[in-house]
Design a protein around this motif. Structure first.
Motif, PDB file in Angstrom:
ATOM      1  N   SER A  50       0.842  -1.186   0.000  1.00  0.00           N
ATOM      2  CA  SER A  50       0.000   0.000   0.000  1.00  0.00           C
ATOM      3  C   SER A  50       0.884   1.246   0.000  1.00  0.00           C
ATOM      4  CB  SER A  50      -0.900   0.003   1.236  1.00  0.00           C
ATOM      5  OG  SER A  50      -0.118   0.119   2.418  1.00  0.00           O
ATOM      6  N   LYS A  70       0.465  -2.443   4.514  1.00  0.00           N
ATOM      7  CA  LYS A  70      -0.394  -3.515   4.013  1.00  0.00           C
ATOM      8  C   LYS A  70       0.117  -3.946   2.644  1.00  0.00           C
ATOM      9  CE  LYS A  70      -4.461  -1.216   6.022  1.00  0.00           C
ATOM     10  NZ  LYS A  70      -3.768   0.088   6.247  1.00  0.00           N
ATOM     11  N   ALA A  80      -1.602  -6.130  -0.936  1.00  0.00           N
ATOM     12  CA  ALA A  80      -2.738  -6.818  -1.554  1.00  0.00           C
ATOM     13  C   ALA A  80      -2.218  -7.667  -2.705  1.00  0.00           C
ATOM     14  CB  ALA A  80      -3.785  -5.817  -2.033  1.00  0.00           C
ATOM     15  N   TRP A  89      -6.039  -8.934   0.906  1.00  0.00           N
ATOM     16  CA  TRP A  89      -5.041  -8.023   1.463  1.00  0.00           C
ATOM     17  C   TRP A  89      -4.582  -8.566   2.808  1.00  0.00           C
ATOM     18  CZ3 TRP A  89      -5.379  -4.991   5.982  1.00  0.00           C
ATOM     19  CH2 TRP A  89      -6.641  -4.856   6.559  1.00  0.00           C
ATOM     20  N   TRP A 136      -4.275   0.427  -5.705  1.00  0.00           N
ATOM     21  CA  TRP A 136      -4.462   1.134  -4.438  1.00  0.00           C
ATOM     22  C   TRP A 136      -4.921   2.566  -4.691  1.00  0.00           C
ATOM     23  CZ3 TRP A 136      -4.573  -1.201   0.093  1.00  0.00           C
ATOM     24  CH2 TRP A 136      -3.787  -2.340   0.338  1.00  0.00           C
ATOM     25  N   ILE A 173      -9.305  -0.086  -2.729  1.00  0.00           N
ATOM     26  CA  ILE A 173      -8.711  -0.803  -3.864  1.00  0.00           C
ATOM     27  C   ILE A 173      -9.733  -0.815  -4.994  1.00  0.00           C
ATOM     28  CG2 ILE A 173      -7.945  -3.044  -4.733  1.00  0.00           C
ATOM     29  CD1 ILE A 173      -6.865  -3.641  -1.925  1.00  0.00           C
ATOM     30  N   LEU A 207     -11.313  -0.761   2.622  1.00  0.00           N
ATOM     31  CA  LEU A 207     -10.660  -1.620   3.616  1.00  0.00           C
ATOM     32  C   LEU A 207     -11.209  -1.400   5.019  1.00  0.00           C
ATOM     33  CD1 LEU A 207      -8.519  -1.579   1.196  1.00  0.00           C
ATOM     34  CD2 LEU A 207      -6.831  -2.110   2.950  1.00  0.00           C
TER      35      LEU A 207
END
Length: 724
Positions: A147, A152, A154, A163, A204, A211, A258
């Motif tokens: 991210s 993070k 994904a 993720w 992102w 996302i 998220l």
């Protein structure tokens, strides 16, 4: 007889081909042993502090100081093991976290199609030296990315999107309906990957809390299958492949939050038989840009989507009488009220500035030349950077200009071919430059063009070329069919203008392509051409009508007529060059790969009295066998343009072939299917045409692996030496 004109770009016509007797000959083994392979700088990434960049070398991730070149090893894969205990750790890609304290490392990469892969990922803490597998599962991931905040990551697994929190290790599944050959989330289907040029299909948001992703419903797409010939009982390989005129996937765009787990579906209109070739986040975390095209790809809409509601506004529409090219040239300015894009609406590809409401503010560049690569805009200095063919269609140079179109500067030297990797803050760039007789030189520059230092000179290779009978290209233009075509010629070693020589033409010729450039070439194909000059052959290549670098009208005049004008040009140039006193008009051949194999097949059929021999590697033999996006972009559908499909089909013209014909294909070609060659063989047999063929089991469109490339080029070499 067509008119013939040569415009040589040398002071002395014979200077480039008169090779001293003491030069070493180029042998066949030089094609494959790396003798003429240049050194490169790999996987360059610019770092947050504009004074540094990173790259990979010797299985290490290394940080470089731009000014003095000081190196710091950030990760040494030779000192670490994979989770299975194998040593060393193969570094096959890497990303930094936002604060550059961690690396996301890619390894154990498994190739699927041209751009798609699956692999394992590890997170490396630079300060502690800790290496941790990204997920606990033994299954490989696809397209993992950190991210923007770096806390993070994904990725895609089994057609679903996930993720993971890097602090806790907790994995969250975003979608659950992914299914092989049915539903794909976050990854492209086969035809989008191949023709729109992307496999990763999720992104992102700027703040990393959302996302945006593609969902492909492939249910209505027909399956194609190839046979895997390994093992006692061969097995089918099945995948969804939409052929021209057939049904595509239904594509939808979604945004996942998220924080609350909600998924919003974006309104892209009621039409499902359309394309979404690009989505991009704007600088606004709540605003997504979507480009939508109709099935025939002659209309493109720019939509702005509110990601909280899914509603969209139509901002800009562009239409064409032929087709519109898909590109990545969409840049949102820091001011939040303007964006930059490119278009060929005035006859050449240029840069345009728009307001966020879609109103044209300024055409930034103009002239009878194409912007071939928009690099970006420096918001601090109001200057944008681009590469263009302004100096020559055969060359590429870097320019900068104010966004108001003033104070344009050429930053490279105006010669040869330049590829640019610019830092994110636009303060520095790496220039990979070459010329037709000079191998790549990789150098670091300030934004105004001043060189800081050379990263790789390839002086060793340059000296080696001088030791061997390496033939420099002679560039010329040939006037045929009412147009002047760019051409290069390689003359034989120790060329004697009083003698006659066989001539082999190399063709690709597809829409927007170029083979006649001043970029240095050193791969297997160009070195085979060099080898042939050492065997007494002339080698020629021509950029026919429909190729790139010369504006919209030159490229797009082939619309709905693929293979027709291009073949006429290849035949006419062969006829013209046959008038030269040193060309043996009875020994002219042509060869090509993919679109080039299609062209060589048509040329041998339509030019049966001109060409004595042709090699077709992995050719399209009828456009009805090829995919929807590429084929229909140039030809419309078979239902709308039956005449164009028929007139451009080697299958239809198979009975016209008289010369020596070598047809080559891999049975594992997912792109141009082996079916093309099977059908061509059937047509040749039916017409009682003599030909040769070679089939490479399980090899894809590139026809490589193990000893394959050596065998392939030995085969083609033997065919040329015996038949031309």
């Amino acid at each position: 007889m067509t008119k013939f004109r040569l415009s040589f770009l040398f002071v002395m016509i014979f200077a480039a081909t008169a090779v001293a007797q003491d030069k070493k000959p180029i042998e066949f083994e030089h094609l494959l042993d790396g003798t003429f392979s240049p050194q490169t700088v790999q996987n360059v990434r610019w770092m947050n502090d504009g004074q540094f960049y990173s790259a990979t070398r010797d299985n290490k991730v290394i940080k470089y100081d731009i000014i003095d070149g000081t190196e710091t090893v950030l990760f040494d894969g030779n000192e670490y093991s994979l989770s299975n205990g194998s040593t060393p750790f193969p570094v096959q890609g890497y990303q930094f976290s936002a604060d550059e304290s961690k690396l996301l490392l890619k390894t154990e990469v498994e190739q699927i199609w041209r751009r798609s892969t699956r692999e394992n990922y590890y997170v490396y803490d630079i300060e502690t030296g800790t290496l941790t597998k990204l997920t606990a599962t033994d299954e490989k991931q696809q397209y993992a990315e950190l991210s923007p905040q770096g806390d993070k990551a994904a990725y895609v697994r089994n057609n679903n999107l996930f993720w993971v929190d890097l602090t806790s290790g907790e994995e969250v599944q975003i979608t659950d309906d992914g299914e092989f050959n049915k539903i794909i989330n976050g990854a492209a289907d086969w035809v989008y990957e191949e023709e729109f040029g992307f496999a990763k299909a999720w992104f992102w948001s700027p703040q990393g809390d959302q996302i945006a992703f593609y969902r492909f419903n492939e249910e209505r797409v027909k399956e194609f299958f190839m046979t895997d010939w390994d093992g006692l009982y061969p097995e089918p390989i099945r995948f969804k492949y939409p052929k021209a005129g057939e049904k595509n996937s239904v594509v939808s765009i979604h945004v996942y939050d998220l924080d609350n787990g909600d998924i919003i579906t974006i309104d892209v209109g009621d039409e499902t038989d359309q394309y979404i070739p690009r989505i991009n986040w704007t600088r606004d975390n709540e605003l997504l840009a979507i480009r939508r095209m109709n099935r025939l790809q002659n209309r493109q809409d720019l939509l702005f989507a509110n990601v909280r509601t899914g509603s969209t506004d139509l901002i800009l529409t562009e239409q064409s009488d032929t087709w519109l090219d898909v590109h990545d040239d969409l840049y949102f300015l820091e001011n939040g009220v303007q964006f930059i894009t490119t278009s060929d609406r005035d006859g050449y590809n240029h840069i345009y500035l728009y307001s966020m409401e879609g109103e044209l503010v300024k055409q930034v560049t103009s002239g009878e030349w194409d912007v071939t690569n928009f690099i970006g805009h420096d918001d601090r200095n109001y200057r944008l950077y681009y590469i263009s063919s302004e100096s020559s269609p055969l060359e590429r140079n870097l320019y900068s200009v104010r966004v108001d179109g003033r104070r344009k500067e050429m930053l490279t030297n105006g010669k040869g071919w330049h590829s640019i990797n610019m830092s994110r803050d636009f303060k520095y760039y790496i220039d990979t430059s070459s010329d037709y007789n000079q191998p790549p030189r990789i150098s670091l520059h300030r934004q105004d063009g001043r060189q800081i230092r050379v990263l790789e000179s390839n002086e060793t290779l340059a000296a080696r070329l001088n030791e061997f009978s390496f033939i420099e290209k002679e560039f010329m233009t040939v006037d045929v069919n009412g147009v002047s075509l760019n051409t290069y010629m390689l003359k034989p070693v120790n060329f004697d203008s009083t003698q006659t020589y066989p001539m082999l033409m190399y063709v690709y010729g597809g829409p927007g392509s170029q083979t006649v450039t001043k970029a240095f070439e050193s791969g297997i194909r160009p070195m085979w051409h060099q080898y042939l000059t050492n065997q007494g052959y002339i080698v020629v290549s021509v950029d026919n009508r429909g190729t790139g670098g010369r504006g919209r009208d030159f490229k797009k005049q082939i619309y709905k007529k693929l293979g027709q004008y291009e073949t006429e040009d290849q035949i006419a140039v062969a006829e013209s060059l046959a008038d030269l006193p040193y060309v043996d008009e009875d020994r002219i051949g042509i060869w090509g790969w993919s679109y080039g194999g299609y062209m060589s097949s048509l040329s041998l059929a339509d030019g049966a009295d001109v060409f004595k021999a042709a090699i077709a590697v992995a050719p399209v033999t009828d456009w009805k066998f090829y995919d929807t996006i590429y084929t229909e972009r140039f030809m419309q559908t078979p239902q709308l343009n039956p005449k164009g499909y028929r007139n451009g089909s080697p299958l239809v013209k198979a009975g016209q072939i008289k010369g020596n014909y070598l047809l080559i294909h891999g049975t594992g070609d997912d792109n141009v299917h082996f079916q093309n060659t099977v059908e061509m063989i059937d047509a040749l047999v039916e017409s009682d045409v003599d030909f040769e063929t070679m089939i490479y089991p399980n090899r894809n469109h590139g026809i490589y692996g193990g000893n394959t490339r050596r065998h392939l080029y030995l085969l083609m070499n033997k065919f040329i030496l015996e038949n031309l």
